[in-house]
Design an enzyme around this catalytic site. Structure first.
Site, PDB file in Angstrom:
ATOM      1  N   HIS A 160       0.874  -1.171   0.000  1.00 28.29           N
ATOM      2  CA  HIS A 160       0.000   0.000   0.000  1.00 28.29           C
ATOM      3  C   HIS A 160       0.913   1.224   0.000  1.00 28.29           C
ATOM      4  O   HIS A 160       2.034   1.169   0.527  1.00 28.29           O
ATOM      5  CB  HIS A 160      -0.842   0.122   1.269  1.00 28.29           C
ATOM      6  CG  HIS A 160      -1.685  -1.067   1.616  1.00 28.29           C
ATOM      7  ND1 HIS A 160      -1.184  -2.181   2.232  1.00 28.29           N
ATOM      8  CD2 HIS A 160      -3.008  -1.274   1.466  1.00 28.29           C
ATOM      9  CE1 HIS A 160      -2.174  -3.048   2.439  1.00 28.29           C
ATOM     10  NE2 HIS A 160      -3.291  -2.529   1.988  1.00 28.29           N
ATOM     11  N   ASP A 214       2.534   1.909   3.327  1.00 33.00           N
ATOM     12  CA  ASP A 214       3.489   0.924   3.867  1.00 33.00           C
ATOM     13  C   ASP A 214       4.921   1.354   3.591  1.00 33.00           C
ATOM     14  O   ASP A 214       5.825   1.067   4.370  1.00 33.00           O
ATOM     15  CB  ASP A 214       3.326  -0.452   3.198  1.00 33.00           C
ATOM     16  CG  ASP A 214       1.934  -1.006   3.309  1.00 33.00           C
ATOM     17  OD1 ASP A 214       1.242  -0.648   4.273  1.00 33.00           O
ATOM     18  OD2 ASP A 214       1.549  -1.798   2.425  1.00 33.00           O
TER      19      ASP A 214
HETATM   20  C1  XLS Z   1      -7.356  -6.706   4.622  1.00 29.74           C
HETATM   21  C2  XLS Z   1      -6.891  -6.940   3.273  1.00 29.74           C
HETATM   22  C3  XLS Z   1      -5.748  -6.040   2.820  1.00 29.74           C
HETATM   23  C4  XLS Z   1      -5.640  -6.082   1.329  1.00 29.74           C
HETATM   24  C5  XLS Z   1      -4.876  -4.948   0.734  1.00 29.74           C
HETATM   25  O1  XLS Z   1      -8.057  -7.518   5.205  1.00 29.74           O
HETATM   26  O2  XLS Z   1      -6.563  -8.278   3.138  1.00 29.74           O
HETATM   27  O3  XLS Z   1      -4.576  -6.403   3.438  1.00 29.74           O
HETATM   28  O4  XLS Z   1      -5.081  -7.272   0.887  1.00 29.74           O
HETATM   29  O5  XLS Z   1      -5.420  -3.731   1.051  1.00 29.74           O
END
Ligand code: XLS
Ligand code: NI
Ligand code: NI
Length: 440
Positions: free
Chosen positions: A98, A101
């Site tokens: 993201h 991150d």
């Molecule tokens: C949350 C999601 C997130 C997505 C990406 O539950 O799994 O991590 O994979 O935003």
């Protein structure tokens, strides 16, 4: 600076006791006409592995990381170096992130974007140096307090605009880094209560958001695959992209089904009251299976625990669906998974990934063998044989009528149903798993 004081992890086979070796994942070994690396396309999730601190709602973070005490931008740079060393040592070819991150958010959008630019340049250099690739990137439009009512489904148009600006930047990053896919997970796109929610308006706004995102991707020449990641709840009590079927209906209604495929997460499937295989099958049957967030839920806990996959029965059935799909490319298997809070050492990052990779590699080996043997295909053949000719074929072809079916029913002297021996099927799958390494 070295972050992982180990030799690169290699395949030593199922008899090895070295916890820093692969027992089943042998990247260059061919299974059918592709190497295991080509089949599995593993990815590491930046957020869990390099950003998160293993805190939970009841306790602070426990993760011991070399970059814990650095200033935000220095920390961000150290994480870039660490993830590329990590990918080298674990033989993982892809990563996912993201926006938030990889770089700290600034006090303005402008400042956040400048931080991103510095880090993205560093990532790009490392990608060129190592040949590692970006499986997908996405936008975090859910953590910051401004997204309290959601982002593209917020009740506040200013927030909607802010969210759009962040996705725009993420698409530029995707283009710059050659991201093979671009993910939208719903974040806070859903509601706490219908008592004060205009669901119709919010869903229309969401559809327009996706259209504008695709238009912008086209404008800048970004051609990566767009993916929606369904989830039924958490953080909101009702997420709009509940499951594949629900999200598929939404995409069809707004004419977006040609633009998207699905990124299916195992733990989200079980949260939705489905099996992982169900979600994969539903997507595959509709030519919508794009990528996978590889993890598993805890059978006793009701939330997205994001454990590393260890259940071979599950990964076998998942790999069966993936093989029947003709693979996942340009998608892959992203480990949206984290060590337990009690596995807080930096080396646990390596050990957890080895576990997940071996579990999927074993699943691949078993599923491939089952397909070679036509295991499920012959079960289906027998089970549905009455639809291959006569009245059954007419039903499938849509060439009969209630009147004809009634006449047919009157003429039946008896109805013979067959037992489907489901327990035998499960036991045979166990046999496949147990015998996969026996050559005789
Ligand atoms: C949350 C999601 C997130 C997505 C990406 O539950 O799994 O991590 O994979 O935003
Ligand atoms: Ni996910
Ligand atoms: Ni998740």
């Amino acid at each position: 600076m070295t972050y992982f004081n180990i030799d690169p992890v290699t395949y030593e086979g199922p008899k090895s006791n070295n916890i820093y070796s692969f027992k089943y994942y042998n990247p260059e070994e061919k299974i059918g006409n592709k190497t295991m690396a080509e089949h599995l396309r593993f990815g590491v999730a930046y957020w869990h592995t390099f950003t998160a601190d293993l805190s939970d709602p009841f306790g602070v973070g426990t993760a011991q990381r070399d970059w814990n005490n650095l200033e935000p931008m220095e920390q961000a740079k150290a994480r870039v170096d660490a993830i590329f060393e990590f990918m080298q040592k674990t033989q993982i070819e892809y990563f996912c992130f993201h926006d938030v991150d990889i770089a700290p958010e600034g006090s303005t959008l402008q400042e956040s974007n400048e931080n991103l630019d510095v880090i993205v340049d560093r990532i790009k250099e490392k990608m060129e140096e190592t040949g590692k690739k970006l499986l997908w990137n996405t936008t975090n439009n859910f953590t910051h307090e401004r997204f309290v009512h959601g982002a593209a489904t917020s009740s506040n148009a200013d927030v909607y605009a802010y969210a759009a600006a962040k996705v725009k930047k993420s698409l530029e990053i995707a283009k710059k880094l050659g991201s093979e896919n671009f993910v939208f997970w719903g974040g806070r796109e859903g509601y706490e209560s219908l008592l004060n929610t205009d669901m119709k308006l919010e869903l229309t706004n969401l559809a327009n958001f996706f259209k504008m995102a695709k238009n912008y991707a086209n404008e800048i020449g970004y051609t990566g695959q767009f993916l929606i990641e369904p989830k039924p709840k958490e953080p909101t009590s009702h997420q709009y992209d509940t499951d594949v079927a629900t999200a598929y209906a939404f995409l069809q209604k707004y004419d977006l089904d040609d633009i998207f495929k699905f990124n299916i997460e195992a733990n989200h499937a079980t949260l939705a009251g489905h099996t992982f295989q169900h979600e994969l099958r539903y997507a595959r049957d509709n030519d919508m299976l794009g990528s996978v967030d590889a993890n598993q839920g805890h059978p006793l806990l009701g939330w997205d625990t994001d454990e590393f996959p260890t259940d071979v029965f599950d990964t076998t059935l998942a790999m069966y669906e993936i093989l029947k799909n003709g693979g996942l490319a340009p998608g892959g298997l992203n480990f949206d998974a984290k060590p337990r809070r009690t596995s807080f050492k930096q080396e646990d990052l390596v050990l957890t990934h080895i576990t997940g990779m071996d579990t999927f590699a074993l699943g691949l080996r078993v599923a491939h063998k089952m397909i070679e043997d036509n295991f499920f295909e012959s079960i289906m053949d027998t089970k549905y044989q009455t639809f291959k000719e006569g009245i059954g074929k007419k039903i499938v072809d849509g060439t009969t009528s209630f009147a004809e079916l009634e006449t047919y029913a009157h003429n039946l002297t008896s109805i013979d149903n067959a037992s489907d021996h489901l327990e035998v099927i499960k036991s045979q799958i166990n046999q496949y798993i147990l015998n996969i390494n026996n050559k005789d």
